[in-house]
Scaffold this active site. Structure first.
Site, PDB file in Angstrom:
ATOM      1  N   ARG A 191       7.872  -9.962   8.873  1.00 24.59           N
ATOM      2  CA  ARG A 191       7.634 -10.094   7.674  1.00 24.59           C
ATOM      3  C   ARG A 191       8.428  -9.311   6.675  1.00 24.59           C
ATOM      4  O   ARG A 191       8.619  -9.811   5.469  1.00 24.59           O
ATOM      5  CB  ARG A 191       6.073  -9.669   7.605  1.00 24.59           C
ATOM      6  CG  ARG A 191       5.570  -9.881   6.279  1.00 24.59           C
ATOM      7  CD  ARG A 191       4.209  -9.183   6.176  1.00 24.59           C
ATOM      8  NE  ARG A 191       4.020  -7.792   6.362  1.00 24.59           N
ATOM      9  CZ  ARG A 191       4.263  -6.706   5.397  1.00 24.59           C
ATOM     10  NH1 ARG A 191       4.346  -7.172   4.292  1.00 24.59           N
ATOM     11  NH2 ARG A 191       4.518  -5.594   5.895  1.00 24.59           N
ATOM     12  N   ARG A 192       8.354  -7.933   6.774  1.00 22.57           N
ATOM     13  CA  ARG A 192       9.182  -7.192   5.874  1.00 22.57           C
ATOM     14  C   ARG A 192      10.544  -7.513   5.674  1.00 22.57           C
ATOM     15  O   ARG A 192      11.176  -7.632   4.655  1.00 22.57           O
ATOM     16  CB  ARG A 192       8.942  -5.630   6.250  1.00 22.57           C
ATOM     17  CG  ARG A 192       7.788  -5.073   6.077  1.00 22.57           C
ATOM     18  CD  ARG A 192       7.843  -3.745   6.328  1.00 22.57           C
ATOM     19  NE  ARG A 192       8.299  -3.044   7.613  1.00 22.57           N
ATOM     20  CZ  ARG A 192       9.579  -2.575   7.790  1.00 22.57           C
ATOM     21  NH1 ARG A 192      10.536  -2.997   7.040  1.00 22.57           N
ATOM     22  NH2 ARG A 192       9.888  -2.271   9.017  1.00 22.57           N
ATOM     23  N   ASP A 202      -4.766   0.661   2.673  1.00 22.39           N
ATOM     24  CA  ASP A 202      -5.253  -0.703   2.425  1.00 22.39           C
ATOM     25  C   ASP A 202      -6.870  -0.833   2.550  1.00 22.39           C
ATOM     26  O   ASP A 202      -7.393  -1.905   1.757  1.00 22.39           O
ATOM     27  CB  ASP A 202      -5.126  -1.419   3.996  1.00 22.39           C
ATOM     28  CG  ASP A 202      -3.718  -1.733   3.948  1.00 22.39           C
ATOM     29  OD1 ASP A 202      -2.998  -1.990   2.761  1.00 22.39           O
ATOM     30  OD2 ASP A 202      -2.771  -1.895   5.081  1.00 22.39           O
ATOM     31  N   THR A 245      -5.115   8.992   9.374  1.00 24.97           N
ATOM     32  CA  THR A 245      -4.826   7.755   9.975  1.00 24.97           C
ATOM     33  C   THR A 245      -3.528   7.691  10.674  1.00 24.97           C
ATOM     34  O   THR A 245      -3.122   6.526  11.227  1.00 24.97           O
ATOM     35  CB  THR A 245      -4.619   6.616   8.780  1.00 24.97           C
ATOM     36  OG1 THR A 245      -3.817   7.123   7.706  1.00 24.97           O
ATOM     37  CG2 THR A 245      -6.016   6.690   8.103  1.00 24.97           C
ATOM     38  N   ASP A 297       5.405  -0.225  12.906  1.00 23.59           N
ATOM     39  CA  ASP A 297       5.077   0.758  11.953  1.00 23.59           C
ATOM     40  C   ASP A 297       3.500   0.461  11.540  1.00 23.59           C
ATOM     41  O   ASP A 297       3.193  -0.185  10.840  1.00 23.59           O
ATOM     42  CB  ASP A 297       5.783   1.022  10.659  1.00 23.59           C
ATOM     43  CG  ASP A 297       5.384   2.240   9.782  1.00 23.59           C
ATOM     44  OD1 ASP A 297       4.584   3.219  10.329  1.00 23.59           O
ATOM     45  OD2 ASP A 297       5.814   2.236   8.549  1.00 23.59           O
ATOM     46  N   SER A 322       1.003  -1.180   0.035  1.00 24.71           N
ATOM     47  CA  SER A 322       0.151   0.077   0.075  1.00 24.71           C
ATOM     48  C   SER A 322       0.804   1.331   0.006  1.00 24.71           C
ATOM     49  O   SER A 322       0.297   2.421  -0.047  1.00 24.71           O
ATOM     50  CB  SER A 322      -0.916  -0.113   1.169  1.00 24.71           C
ATOM     51  OG  SER A 322      -0.133  -0.024   2.322  1.00 24.71           O
ATOM     52  N   HIS A 323       2.190   1.317   0.100  1.00 22.89           N
ATOM     53  CA  HIS A 323       2.925   2.493   0.007  1.00 22.89           C
ATOM     54  C   HIS A 323       4.130   2.342  -1.036  1.00 22.89           C
ATOM     55  O   HIS A 323       5.197   2.949  -0.953  1.00 22.89           O
ATOM     56  CB  HIS A 323       3.574   2.703   1.542  1.00 22.89           C
ATOM     57  CG  HIS A 323       2.256   3.168   2.392  1.00 22.89           C
ATOM     58  ND1 HIS A 323       1.659   2.009   3.220  1.00 22.89           N
ATOM     59  CD2 HIS A 323       1.999   4.301   2.750  1.00 22.89           C
ATOM     60  CE1 HIS A 323       0.771   2.924   3.776  1.00 22.89           C
ATOM     61  NE2 HIS A 323       0.845   4.201   3.267  1.00 22.89           N
TER      62      HIS A 323
HETATM   63  P1  NDP Z   1      -0.144  -3.289   9.821  1.00 25.18           P
HETATM   64  O1  NDP Z   1      -1.303  -3.238  10.536  1.00 25.18           O
HETATM   65  O2  NDP Z   1       0.015  -4.194   8.769  1.00 25.18           O
HETATM   66  O3  NDP Z   1       1.172  -3.560  10.717  1.00 25.18           O
HETATM   67  C1  NDP Z   1       1.426  -2.741  11.729  1.00 25.18           C
HETATM   68  C2  NDP Z   1       2.656  -3.146  12.318  1.00 25.18           C
HETATM   69  O4  NDP Z   1       2.501  -4.600  13.149  1.00 25.18           O
HETATM   70  C3  NDP Z   1       3.863  -3.697  11.661  1.00 25.18           C
HETATM   71  O5  NDP Z   1       5.025  -3.231  12.142  1.00 25.18           O
HETATM   72  C4  NDP Z   1       3.799  -5.132  11.212  1.00 25.18           C
HETATM   73  O6  NDP Z   1       4.852  -5.766  10.993  1.00 25.18           O
HETATM   74  C5  NDP Z   1       3.138  -5.636  12.643  1.00 25.18           C
HETATM   75  N1  NDP Z   1       2.205  -6.517  12.675  1.00 25.18           N
HETATM   76  C6  NDP Z   1       1.120  -7.092  11.795  1.00 25.18           C
HETATM   77  N2  NDP Z   1       0.674  -8.292  11.925  1.00 25.18           N
HETATM   78  C7  NDP Z   1       1.390  -8.973  13.073  1.00 25.18           C
HETATM   79  C8  NDP Z   1       1.365  -9.923  13.770  1.00 25.18           C
HETATM   80  N3  NDP Z   1       0.617 -10.785  13.603  1.00 25.18           N
HETATM   81  N4  NDP Z   1       2.189 -10.111  14.988  1.00 25.18           N
HETATM   82  C9  NDP Z   1       3.031  -9.079  15.292  1.00 25.18           C
HETATM   83  N5  NDP Z   1       3.183  -7.847  14.888  1.00 25.18           N
HETATM   84  C10 NDP Z   1       2.467  -7.721  13.532  1.00 25.18           C
HETATM   85  O7  NDP Z   1       0.038  -1.646   9.623  1.00 25.18           O
HETATM   86  P2  NDP Z   1      -0.983  -0.704   9.065  1.00 25.18           P
HETATM   87  O8  NDP Z   1      -1.916  -1.122   8.039  1.00 25.18           O
HETATM   88  O9  NDP Z   1      -1.367   0.069  10.320  1.00 25.18           O
HETATM   89  O10 NDP Z   1      -0.096   0.503   8.262  1.00 25.18           O
HETATM   90  C11 NDP Z   1       0.685   0.402   7.213  1.00 25.18           C
HETATM   91  C12 NDP Z   1       1.561   1.196   6.772  1.00 25.18           C
HETATM   92  O11 NDP Z   1       0.792   2.509   6.399  1.00 25.18           O
HETATM   93  C13 NDP Z   1       2.498   1.734   7.814  1.00 25.18           C
HETATM   94  O12 NDP Z   1       3.851   1.779   7.142  1.00 25.18           O
HETATM   95  C14 NDP Z   1       2.139   3.426   8.031  1.00 25.18           C
HETATM   96  O13 NDP Z   1       3.259   4.012   8.202  1.00 25.18           O
HETATM   97  C15 NDP Z   1       1.833   3.571   6.686  1.00 25.18           C
HETATM   98  N6  NDP Z   1       0.849   4.758   6.909  1.00 25.18           N
HETATM   99  C16 NDP Z   1       1.254   6.072   6.324  1.00 25.18           C
HETATM  100  C17 NDP Z   1       0.501   7.214   6.415  1.00 25.18           C
HETATM  101  C18 NDP Z   1       1.332   8.329   6.083  1.00 25.18           C
HETATM  102  O14 NDP Z   1       0.513   9.462   6.189  1.00 25.18           O
HETATM  103  N7  NDP Z   1       2.389   8.535   5.194  1.00 25.18           N
HETATM  104  C19 NDP Z   1      -0.575   7.165   6.855  1.00 25.18           C
HETATM  105  C20 NDP Z   1      -1.111   5.917   7.674  1.00 25.18           C
HETATM  106  C21 NDP Z   1      -0.306   4.650   7.265  1.00 25.18           C
HETATM  107  P3  NDP Z   1       5.323  -6.218   9.521  1.00 25.18           P
HETATM  108  O15 NDP Z   1       5.616  -4.816   8.789  1.00 25.18           O
HETATM  109  O16 NDP Z   1       6.390  -7.068   9.515  1.00 25.18           O
HETATM  110  O17 NDP Z   1       3.976  -6.943   8.834  1.00 25.18           O
END
Ligand code: NDP
Length: 332
Positions: free
Chosen positions: A307-308, A187, A159, A177, A46-47
């Site tokens: 994951r990343r 998303d 968000t 993050d 998504s980014h």
């Molecule tokens: P997610 O809910 O997908 O993930 C949030 C965090 O939780 C990540 O660090 C992820 O790690 C971790 N995670 C996910 N699943 C699990 C699990 N089962 N157990 C443990 N940890 C877990 O992210 P969001 O959808 O909330 O956000 C997505 C992105 O959107 C972010 O990068 C955010 O910065 C970006 N964003 C940017 C904005 C902007 O204005 N620029 C505005 C809003 C969001 P992993 O990455 O390894 O999956």
């Protein structure tokens, strides 16, 4: 749905050429293409390329300056102000992070307040860049209203994402993050595009009723904060840190100022860097490793960032929606 295999280098080139064709100078195109391609490398769909049409819309409308040169002002040794001069955030970060890191390594703590830039990406690149230098990184930003505060039915917060990275000597950092919304807007957009329902509790429709229809959330509805009133409080903190403290738009102000071209609104970003070596002392790494290794070895645990970091190791092509690749080529 048809997908096109592209290597990370090909993704970078696709993004770079498109940005150059739409008014970015080399420095802005290179920094933004790096942000886009590293997001795809890590599986932050998504980014990654998904954001490119929005970047192009803002370059074409003139909202974002493709030739912006960020300027840094060290207000005090620990307080660094960066003016993005209306450009995209990746170049502002490329300029600001080294100054922030140097100050935190000397003083133990420093803050980077980024104004007048347009952030459309994930926040882990900035916090991980600090962790790679042995520093703790905390970053947050706000953009335009999409999220209803707990109890309300109208959008007021963005968000409001926050990222935290803790350095682990010899290992990938601990990093999370996340949006403080129940789901990131990107998303929700992907779910609407692909016709997938949302989980319950993510959003309300235009009448303020709970819905799992992503399109209804996007068309006049709102996203909810994660974790009810607790998420709402954290979202408020992020507004105050990235707008009140930085001296840039709160989400509602950014929404009023934005030309709604589909690209990133102008907003502030706050990044805090802390030196565990200076604050905790030389044994900080062994001490925190004791905690983190216990945590990650617990049954059922998946560390955020894992994951990343695993995706990052793959040298295989990434599979990008063909429709998106063709759209980007048509914009180039
Ligand atoms: P997610 O809910 O997908 O993930 C949030 C965090 O939780 C990540 O660090 C992820 O790690 C971790 N995670 C996910 N699943 C699990 C699990 N089962 N157990 C443990 N940890 C877990 O992210 P969001 O959808 O909330 O956000 C997505 C992105 O959107 C972010 O990068 C955010 O910065 C970006 N964003 C940017 C904005 C902007 O204005 N620029 C505005 C809003 C969001 P992993 O990455 O390894 O999956």
């Amino acid at each position: 749905m048809s997908k096109t295999p592209l290597t990370v280098e090909q993704i970078y080139t696709l993004a770079y050429d498109c940005l150059r064709a739409n008014g970015c100078d080399d420095a802005n195109a290179a920094a933004t293409a790096k942000t886009v391609s590293t997001a795809e490398r890590d599986g932050s769909e998504s980014h990654g390329l998904y954001r490119l049409p929005g970047y192009v819309a803002s370059l074409r409308s003139g909202k974002v300056a493709g030739n912006a040169v960020p300027t840094v002002e060290q207000v005090t040794p620990a307080a660094i102000r960066l003016d993005g001069n209306n450009g995209m955030a990746p170049l502002a970060l490329e300029v600001g992070i080294p100054v922030l890191a140097e100050a935190a390594k000397a003083l133990g703590i420093a803050v980077l307040a980024i104004r007048k830039s347009h952030h459309f990406a994930a926040l882990w690149p900035e916090t991980e860049a600090l962790a790679e230098q042995g520093l703790v990184g905390i970053a947050c930003t706000a953009h335009t209203p999409m999220v209803a505060p707990y109890g309300a039915k109208k959008a007021f917060f963005s968000t409001n994402p926050i990222s935290f990275a803790w350095p682990r000597p010899g290992k990938d950092p601990y990093v999370f993050d996340m949006a403080t919304a129940a789901k990131a807007h990107g998303d929700v957009g992907i779910a609407a595009r692909d016709g997938h329902p949302l989980e319950p509790g993510i959003g309300l429709d235009a009448e303020g009723n709970p819905t799992t229809d992503a399109a209804a959330v996007l068309n006049g509805g709102v996203i909810l904060p994660f974790g009810g009133y607790k998420g709402s409080a954290i979202a408020t903190m992020i507004e105050l840190l990235s707008a009140g403290l930085v001296g840039d738009h709160f989400s509602y102000e950014a929404g009023e100022a934005d030309n709604k071209d589909g690209g990133p609104a102008q907003g502030g970003q706050l990044i805090i860097a802390l030196s565990p070596k200076l604050i905790a002392g030389d044994d900080w790494g062994a001490h925190s490793e004791g905690f983190l290794s216990r945590l990650e070895n617990m049954d059922g645990i998946r560390m955020p960032g894992k994951r990343r970091h695993q995706n990052r190791l793959s040298t295989e092509p990434r599979f990008i929606k063909t429709e998106l690749v063709e759209k980007i080529r048509s914009l180039t």
